[in-house]
Write a protein that holds these residues in place. Sequence first.
Motif, PDB file in Angstrom:
ATOM      1  N   ASN A  27       0.284  43.648 -43.502  1.00 38.91           N
ATOM      2  CA  ASN A  27       1.460  44.185 -44.194  1.00 38.91           C
ATOM      3  C   ASN A  27       2.220  45.248 -43.419  1.00 38.91           C
ATOM      4  N   VAL A  28       1.727  45.571 -42.231  1.00 45.83           N
ATOM      5  CA  VAL A  28       2.440  46.548 -41.397  1.00 45.83           C
ATOM      6  C   VAL A  28       2.665  45.961 -39.998  1.00 45.83           C
ATOM      7  N   VAL A  29       1.594  45.778 -39.250  1.00 41.92           N
ATOM      8  CA  VAL A  29       1.712  45.387 -37.845  1.00 41.92           C
ATOM      9  C   VAL A  29       2.296  43.987 -37.679  1.00 41.92           C
ATOM     10  N   MET A  30       1.810  43.009 -38.444  1.00 39.82           N
ATOM     11  CA  MET A  30       2.371  41.659 -38.317  1.00 39.82           C
ATOM     12  C   MET A  30       3.825  41.615 -38.753  1.00 39.82           C
ATOM     13  N   LYS A  31       4.209  42.478 -39.675  1.00 40.16           N
ATOM     14  CA  LYS A  31       5.616  42.546 -40.098  1.00 40.16           C
ATOM     15  C   LYS A  31       6.514  43.008 -38.945  1.00 40.16           C
ATOM     16  N   LEU A  32       5.929  43.719 -37.995  1.00 35.83           N
ATOM     17  CA  LEU A  32       6.663  44.164 -36.808  1.00 35.83           C
ATOM     18  C   LEU A  32       6.573  43.148 -35.670  1.00 35.83           C
ATOM     19  N   LEU A  33       5.390  42.599 -35.464  1.00 37.73           N
ATOM     20  CA  LEU A  33       5.174  41.704 -34.331  1.00 37.73           C
ATOM     21  C   LEU A  33       5.978  40.409 -34.437  1.00 37.73           C
ATOM     22  N   ILE A  34       6.052  39.846 -35.636  1.00 37.78           N
ATOM     23  CA  ILE A  34       6.714  38.553 -35.795  1.00 37.78           C
ATOM     24  C   ILE A  34       8.195  38.609 -35.391  1.00 37.78           C
ATOM     25  N   PRO A  35       8.994  39.547 -35.903  1.00 38.25           N
ATOM     26  CA  PRO A  35      10.404  39.585 -35.464  1.00 38.25           C
ATOM     27  C   PRO A  35      10.560  39.946 -33.991  1.00 38.25           C
ATOM     28  N   VAL A  36       9.702  40.814 -33.465  1.00 39.63           N
ATOM     29  CA  VAL A  36       9.779  41.165 -32.049  1.00 39.63           C
ATOM     30  C   VAL A  36       9.511  39.940 -31.188  1.00 39.63           C
ATOM     31  N   CYS A  37       8.473  39.193 -31.502  1.00 38.70           N
ATOM     32  CA  CYS A  37       8.130  38.004 -30.716  1.00 38.70           C
ATOM     33  C   CYS A  37       9.183  36.915 -30.869  1.00 38.70           C
ATOM     34  N   THR A  38       9.797  36.826 -32.035  1.00 34.27           N
ATOM     35  CA  THR A  38      10.870  35.844 -32.240  1.00 34.27           C
ATOM     36  C   THR A  38      12.029  36.120 -31.298  1.00 34.27           C
ATOM     37  N   VAL A  39      12.414  37.371 -31.162  1.00 35.09           N
ATOM     38  CA  VAL A  39      13.509  37.761 -30.265  1.00 35.09           C
ATOM     39  C   VAL A  39      13.128  37.496 -28.808  1.00 35.09           C
ATOM     40  N   LEU A  40      11.916  37.845 -28.425  1.00 40.19           N
ATOM     41  CA  LEU A  40      11.483  37.665 -27.041  1.00 40.19           C
ATOM     42  C   LEU A  40      11.415  36.188 -26.665  1.00 40.19           C
ATOM     43  N   ARG A  41      10.969  35.350 -27.587  1.00 38.25           N
ATOM     44  CA  ARG A  41      10.928  33.909 -27.315  1.00 38.25           C
ATOM     45  C   ARG A  41      12.333  33.339 -27.186  1.00 38.25           C
ATOM     46  N   ARG A  42      13.227  33.780 -28.057  1.00 34.03           N
ATOM     47  CA  ARG A  42      14.606  33.296 -28.017  1.00 34.03           C
ATOM     48  C   ARG A  42      15.277  33.693 -26.699  1.00 34.03           C
ATOM     49  N   GLU A  43      14.999  34.888 -26.237  1.00 35.35           N
ATOM     50  CA  GLU A  43      15.552  35.333 -24.952  1.00 35.35           C
ATOM     51  C   GLU A  43      15.069  34.445 -23.810  1.00 35.35           C
ATOM     52  N   ARG A  44      13.767  34.159 -23.809  1.00 33.48           N
ATOM     53  CA  ARG A  44      13.205  33.342 -22.739  1.00 33.48           C
ATOM     54  C   ARG A  44      13.777  31.929 -22.786  1.00 33.48           C
ATOM     55  N   GLU A  45      13.963  31.370 -23.964  1.00 34.25           N
ATOM     56  CA  GLU A  45      14.528  30.023 -24.095  1.00 34.25           C
ATOM     57  C   GLU A  45      15.980  29.997 -23.629  1.00 34.25           C
ATOM     58  N   GLN A  46      16.741  31.036 -23.934  1.00 33.45           N
ATOM     59  CA  GLN A  46      18.133  31.110 -23.471  1.00 33.45           C
ATOM     60  C   GLN A  46      18.197  31.246 -21.959  1.00 33.45           C
TER      61      GLN A  46
END
Length: 371
Positions: A291-310
């Motif tokens: 309820n704290v750490v995963m709530k932060l990790l998921i959006p951060v990793c989503t952005v980082l993956r999208r950057e790498r794909e672009q």
Amino acid sequence: MNSNSVKSNTDRKYYSAYSSLRKDEVRSDRNKPQHPARLVDSLTSSYFSAAHKLYSKKARRRIIAYVESYDDVAFWRTLLEEFEDDEHYFQVMLPSATSLAKGKKMVLMNTLNTSELGKSLIACVDSDYDFLLQGATNTSRKINRNKYIFQTYTYAIENYHCFAESLHEVCVQATLNDRFIFDFNAYLKRYSEIVYPLFLWNVWFYREKDTYTFPMYDFHTCTSLREISLRHPENSLEALQRRVDQKLFELKKRFSLNINDVNGLQTELKNLGLVPETTYLYMQGHHVMDNVVMKLLIPVCTVLRREREQEIKRLAGHDEQFRNELTCYQNSQISVEIMLKKNVAYKRLLHYEWLRQDIQGYLSKEDKSNI
């Protein structure tokens, strides 16, 4: 007398004899022990020490380390293997007399009578609140006073995995993108500072053996993160502050006579490593992770993956190359939740150093006793 009468009398005699025999069997069954003694019921430290004497004097001493669940094996194995040498080695396992049900610490404590622990058998458990309770309950006294029981000092192993300084590395391993876009350390520091006063109230009630007035699930409701914006992470902290303040106002109004007692915990708990900046290490581990750490990790990793794909799309010379590279990248990724649970970059935590000192002290004393 006719044949039918003879047959009837014979049947009655047979039935009467059979019934008498069955009654005798029932009586004899009552004298039998219902649960025959099992070897597993006698697996104490003394048993393992005696078994060790059957081996060559050059054989290493095996020390059984009982843990609470399968999830705990890797953590304790990583720690204990540092202390294996030519004289000792550890075998980490679940208590053999337990069922498949995972009852965590209470199952372990019920299965292992603490008198059975010794130089060849130790118990390794999560602290939960027992470290902070400092003997206020029976379980807390057992864990804090028995030299053969080792505890995490943080609430649980999950708190180690959520160590703030290690979370960027978790994102890198999950996304294969090393760009720094979020300061986990600063965020969790501020998060901890906000929830700290409310956490003191929760611990105080548990010390008073009151688990109903302000139960842990109520505390979790107040301290869970809701909406997270990476552009404006302060918004989630401000919303958290409002919920905490509201609950604090309610508690102080209802229990105004106990405010000084709660505030008095600050000095005592500081000596146990709990200060406002480290509160998240002492809160329930699964709550902090989910309820704290995963709530932060998921959006951060989503952005980082999208950057790498672009980036792959921009550098690809043609569509086929783009598809091949994208497929290769996607197959190389690992779930951030899995990487978090495999995270071992917590060894510089003070609590882990306390654990090291405990194990070293235990082995040193046992070695001296064998001289």
